[in-house]
Design a protein around this motif. Structure first.
Motif, PDB file in Angstrom:
ATOM      1  N   ASP A 178      58.810 -60.799   4.769  1.00 45.39           N
ATOM      2  CA  ASP A 178      59.038 -62.098   5.384  1.00 45.39           C
ATOM      3  C   ASP A 178      57.959 -63.101   4.988  1.00 45.39           C
ATOM      4  OD1 ASP A 178      61.167 -61.856   7.856  1.00 45.39           O
ATOM      5  OD2 ASP A 178      60.130 -59.975   7.483  1.00 45.39           O
ATOM      6  N   LEU A 179      58.355 -64.370   4.947  1.00 41.15           N
ATOM      7  CA  LEU A 179      57.383 -65.452   4.922  1.00 41.15           C
ATOM      8  C   LEU A 179      56.752 -65.514   6.307  1.00 41.15           C
ATOM      9  CD1 LEU A 179      56.367 -67.864   3.108  1.00 41.15           C
ATOM     10  CD2 LEU A 179      58.015 -69.267   4.353  1.00 41.15           C
ATOM     11  N   VAL A 180      55.432 -65.440   6.370  1.00 40.98           N
ATOM     12  CA  VAL A 180      54.740 -65.204   7.640  1.00 40.98           C
ATOM     13  C   VAL A 180      54.412 -66.519   8.347  1.00 40.98           C
ATOM     14  CG1 VAL A 180      52.635 -64.265   8.679  1.00 40.98           C
ATOM     15  CG2 VAL A 180      53.797 -63.025   6.839  1.00 40.98           C
ATOM     16  N   ASN A 181      54.611 -66.517   9.647  1.00 40.87           N
ATOM     17  CA  ASN A 181      54.125 -67.580  10.517  1.00 40.87           C
ATOM     18  C   ASN A 181      52.641 -67.325  10.764  1.00 40.87           C
ATOM     19  OD1 ASN A 181      53.674 -69.518  12.467  1.00 40.87           O
ATOM     20  ND2 ASN A 181      54.851 -68.472  14.057  1.00 40.87           N
ATOM     21  N   PHE A 182      51.784 -68.129  10.135  1.00 41.72           N
ATOM     22  CA  PHE A 182      50.338 -67.924  10.220  1.00 41.72           C
ATOM     23  C   PHE A 182      49.772 -68.630  11.455  1.00 41.72           C
ATOM     24  CE2 PHE A 182      50.967 -66.552   5.889  1.00 41.72           C
ATOM     25  CZ  PHE A 182      50.007 -65.547   5.736  1.00 41.72           C
ATOM     26  N   PRO A 183      48.476 -68.412  11.775  1.00 39.71           N
ATOM     27  CA  PRO A 183      47.908 -68.972  13.005  1.00 39.71           C
ATOM     28  C   PRO A 183      48.177 -70.464  13.178  1.00 39.71           C
ATOM     29  CG  PRO A 183      46.370 -67.415  12.065  1.00 39.71           C
ATOM     30  CD  PRO A 183      47.499 -67.544  11.074  1.00 39.71           C
ATOM     31  N   ASN A 184      48.377 -70.839  14.424  1.00 38.49           N
ATOM     32  CA  ASN A 184      48.693 -72.220  14.779  1.00 38.49           C
ATOM     33  C   ASN A 184      47.392 -73.010  14.958  1.00 38.49           C
ATOM     34  OD1 ASN A 184      49.842 -74.573  15.722  1.00 38.49           O
ATOM     35  ND2 ASN A 184      50.400 -73.746  17.725  1.00 38.49           N
ATOM     36  N   TRP A 185      47.198 -74.022  14.116  1.00 37.86           N
ATOM     37  CA  TRP A 185      45.985 -74.844  14.192  1.00 37.86           C
ATOM     38  C   TRP A 185      46.187 -76.119  15.007  1.00 37.86           C
ATOM     39  CZ3 TRP A 185      46.118 -79.829  12.129  1.00 37.86           C
ATOM     40  CH2 TRP A 185      47.160 -80.108  11.234  1.00 37.86           C
ATOM     41  N   GLY A 189      53.708 -68.439  -0.898  1.00 38.07           N
ATOM     42  CA  GLY A 189      53.410 -67.063  -1.294  1.00 38.07           C
ATOM     43  C   GLY A 189      52.884 -66.187  -0.179  1.00 38.07           C
ATOM     44  N   GLY A 190      52.933 -66.680   1.066  1.00 35.32           N
ATOM     45  CA  GLY A 190      52.378 -65.924   2.199  1.00 35.32           C
ATOM     46  C   GLY A 190      53.363 -64.948   2.806  1.00 35.32           C
ATOM     47  N   PHE A 191      53.607 -63.831   2.097  1.00 36.06           N
ATOM     48  CA  PHE A 191      54.586 -62.832   2.537  1.00 36.06           C
ATOM     49  C   PHE A 191      53.910 -61.597   3.136  1.00 36.06           C
ATOM     50  CE2 PHE A 191      56.867 -65.160  -0.814  1.00 36.06           C
ATOM     51  CZ  PHE A 191      58.065 -65.438  -0.166  1.00 36.06           C
ATOM     52  N   ASN A 192      54.673 -60.857   3.920  1.00 29.43           N
ATOM     53  CA  ASN A 192      54.227 -59.571   4.445  1.00 29.43           C
ATOM     54  C   ASN A 192      55.442 -58.694   4.719  1.00 29.43           C
ATOM     55  OD1 ASN A 192      51.987 -57.853   5.566  1.00 29.43           O
ATOM     56  ND2 ASN A 192      53.265 -57.967   7.384  1.00 29.43           N
ATOM     57  N   ARG A 193      55.261 -57.393   4.576  1.00 23.56           N
ATOM     58  CA  ARG A 193      56.356 -56.442   4.765  1.00 23.56           C
ATOM     59  C   ARG A 193      56.143 -55.616   6.032  1.00 23.56           C
ATOM     60  NH1 ARG A 193      60.137 -54.821   1.452  1.00 23.56           N
ATOM     61  NH2 ARG A 193      59.102 -55.846  -0.305  1.00 23.56           N
ATOM     62  N   LEU A 194      57.229 -55.483   6.810  1.00 22.55           N
ATOM     63  CA  LEU A 194      57.210 -54.647   8.009  1.00 22.55           C
ATOM     64  C   LEU A 194      58.435 -53.748   8.024  1.00 22.55           C
ATOM     65  CD1 LEU A 194      56.207 -57.149  10.869  1.00 22.55           C
ATOM     66  CD2 LEU A 194      54.739 -55.458   9.752  1.00 22.55           C
ATOM     67  N   ASP A 195      58.278 -52.570   8.612  1.00 20.38           N
ATOM     68  CA  ASP A 195      59.404 -51.652   8.811  1.00 20.38           C
ATOM     69  C   ASP A 195      59.944 -51.817  10.232  1.00 20.38           C
ATOM     70  OD1 ASP A 195      59.108 -50.601   6.262  1.00 20.38           O
ATOM     71  OD2 ASP A 195      57.762 -49.013   6.937  1.00 20.38           O
ATOM     72  N   SER A 196      61.264 -51.737  10.348  1.00 24.85           N
ATOM     73  CA  SER A 196      61.913 -51.836  11.650  1.00 24.85           C
ATOM     74  C   SER A 196      62.926 -50.711  11.790  1.00 24.85           C
ATOM     75  CB  SER A 196      62.633 -53.187  11.793  1.00 24.85           C
ATOM     76  OG  SER A 196      61.763 -54.267  11.597  1.00 24.85           O
TER      77      SER A 196
END
Length: 533
Positions: free
Chosen positions: A95-102, A77-84
């Motif tokens: 998009d399904l977001v690439n979250f911080p790398n642990w 459920g980790g989505f976010n919207r961006l305009d291009s």
């Protein structure tokens, strides 16, 4: 959920033996015994670990996104919207977001006398693998542990590195990732520095054809030192999906923790590092334990993910206890989810094999091997990844199943009709998960009715690509890699996803006879879909 899915197995599972035990006939382990630059990202996807809340690709701990490797963590459920901007037009994509790398964990050798130290480069596997003497990676499906054994050279110095990683599968506290990283100098000794990091600078760059579109989904809110280690908090810029990660790093020699390691913290704008220094002795392993607590503001009972992550990291149980409960949970899942193949009677197959002298034919030893291909392993690998994406931890969460799971960014992480192939498995083995996935559709029924009205129909019309809200998330333009142009995308005109949803519900009822669920959710969905058609 029925009691049978909660009961642990009678015997405690054991960790796998050393790597040499694995072979093509081992139906519980996916093994790569050579480094392969060309297929590195495919392997990272296939060795992804998850627990139904988040998944982390099987990238090397020392790697970063460089075209060869792509470490990434995705939340259900980790989505976010961006305009291009595409040409003269503005397009909006969720998009399904690439979250911080642990994952980041590495070391470097420090040479020279005190006050005149010369620091070497932080270790990483070179793209072409030229600094590797040996390489072996093993995903143990039974235990949900990713192992790696490598031997590397730096000039005339040879070092063996082994690592063990989990994304904790646990019914009460699954908000953890753990790495055990062992450094053994084979023919040298000297001072080394160990660096453990949290990286919030990551972007969505996993799909080449999306490279012209906006990809910076995260804003780092905090990157700092804590009482127990380091903390990073980041939020998506539009949807405000907040993730907090707190990491604790400990160093052990001869099974005893070494506290005098000159610990220091280096905080950057989007990254934070914890660096330790220790004297390495020839042939004496140095064990590094990195434990990361991971929360989001979508977790129940969490107001501030950073605070929740710090609270958990401050009262960690011993690593052995964390591993034990993780192993028990995976054993319980397999107890109720395993599918054992019985393809042909061994005697019948042996007769046929007596007439087949193909040197690559191994099926007379294992009835699930066909021309060396381990069918049983393939089935268990699929089941493992299903349980990584949606598990008991997913119950009562508002989540669907992306077309590519939580393993990468293809199809932008959207939910299509692929659940038609997935729900029968859950319905047979863990029906409560099927209920959760059907409720994802039920929660978006109002939006589906609105879409039908906009098209001039009654009932419910579900989108071809669904994300967080239930709106149609299909692109209006799509990049054509052959023509190198952006062409109109008409995939949203496909309607059969609604029929697939109705089919899933009816199959669920046929299998479970769950009239209560049909009365509360299923029947209303089916009736509205029928009205549309």
């Amino acid at each position: 959920m029925s009691q049978q899915h909660q009961s642990p197995p009678k015997e405690e599972p054991k960790e796998p033996a050393p790597p040499e035990y694995a072979s093509t006939k081992d139906s519980w382990s996916l093994v790569y015994d050579k480094y392969d630059e060309k297929h590195a990202q495919l392997r990272e996807a296939l060795t992804t670990l998850g627990n139904g809340i988040f998944c982390t690709r099987g990238a090397e701990e020392e790697s970063h996104a460089d075209g060869t490797h792509y470490p990434a963590t995705y939340f259900a459920g980790g989505f976010n919207r961006l305009d291009s901007k595409v040409g003269d037009s503005k397009v909006s994509n969720e998009d399904l977001v690439n979250f911080p790398n642990w994952l980041p964990l590495t070391f470097r050798i420090v040479e020279g006398e005190k006050g005149k130290e010369k620091e070497g480069d932080w270790f990483e596997i070179k793209k072409d693998g030229s600094n590797l003497l040996s390489y072996r990676k093993q995903l143990d499906l039974k235990t949900g542990i990713l192992h790696r054994w490598i031997k590397v050279k730096d000039g005339d110095k040879v070092t063996t590195i082994s690592s063990k990683r989990i994304v904790r599968m646990h019914s009460i506290n699954p908000h953890m990732g753990v790495i055990e990283y062992v450094i053994t100098p084979e023919n040298w000794e000297g001072q080394i520095e160990i660096r453990s990091s949290l990286d919030g600078s990551v972007e969505n760059t996993g799909i080449a054809r999306y490279s012209e579109l906006a990809s910076k989904h995260l804003k780092v809110l905090a990157a700092r030192e804590t009482d127990k280690g380091i903390l990073l908090v980041a939020t998506t810029v539009t949807s405000q999906f907040v993730v907090g990660m707190a990491a604790s790093t400990k160093v052990f020699v001869d099974k005893e923790e070494v506290t005098d390691v000159g610990r220091r913290v280096l905080a950057e704008q989007e990254k934070v590092h914890e660096i330790c220094s220790i004297k390495a002795q020839k042939g004496n392993p140095i064990t590094v334990e990195k434990v990361v607590s991971i929360y989001s503001n979508h977790d129940a009972g969490v107001l501030e993910p950073g605070e929740a992550a710090c609270a958990l990291i401050s009262c960690l149980p011993p690593l052995k206890a964390m591993m034990r409960t993780h192993l028990l949970q995976w054993a319980s899942l397999w107890e109720h989810s395993d599918v054992v193949l019985k393809m042909k009677d061994d005697k019948e197959r042996d007769v046929k094999d007596s007439h087949n002298h193909d040197a690559n034919h191994e099926s007379n030893h294992d009835s699930t091997l066909i021309q060396g291909f381990n069918c049983q392993l393939a089935v268990r690998l699929h089941i493992f990844h299903l349980l990584a994406v949606v598990s008991l931890n997913s119950l009562y969460r508002d989540v669907g199943v992306p077309a590519r799971g939580l393993h990468g960014e293809s199809y932008r992480g959207h939910i299509f009709w692929d659940e038609m192939f997935i729900l029968p498995f859950y319905t047979l083995h863990i029906p409560a998960i099927s209920q959760t996935l059907i409720r994802y559709r039920y929660s978006r029924l109002v939006r589906a009715r609105q879409m039908a009205l906009q098209e001039g129909y009654k009932g419910a019309l579900f989108p071809w690509q669904s994300g967080s809200s239930g709106c149609e998330e299909s692109q209006t333009v799509h990049y054509n890699p052959v023509s190198k142009k952006w062409d109109p995308d008409n995939s949203s005109l496909q309607r059969h996803v609604s029929l697939a949803i109705a089919y899933n519900i009816l199959r669920y009822y046929d299998t479970t006879k769950d009239t209560q669920f049909m009365e509360m959710y299923g029947a209303e969905l089916v009736i509205n879909i029928c009205r549309f058609w």
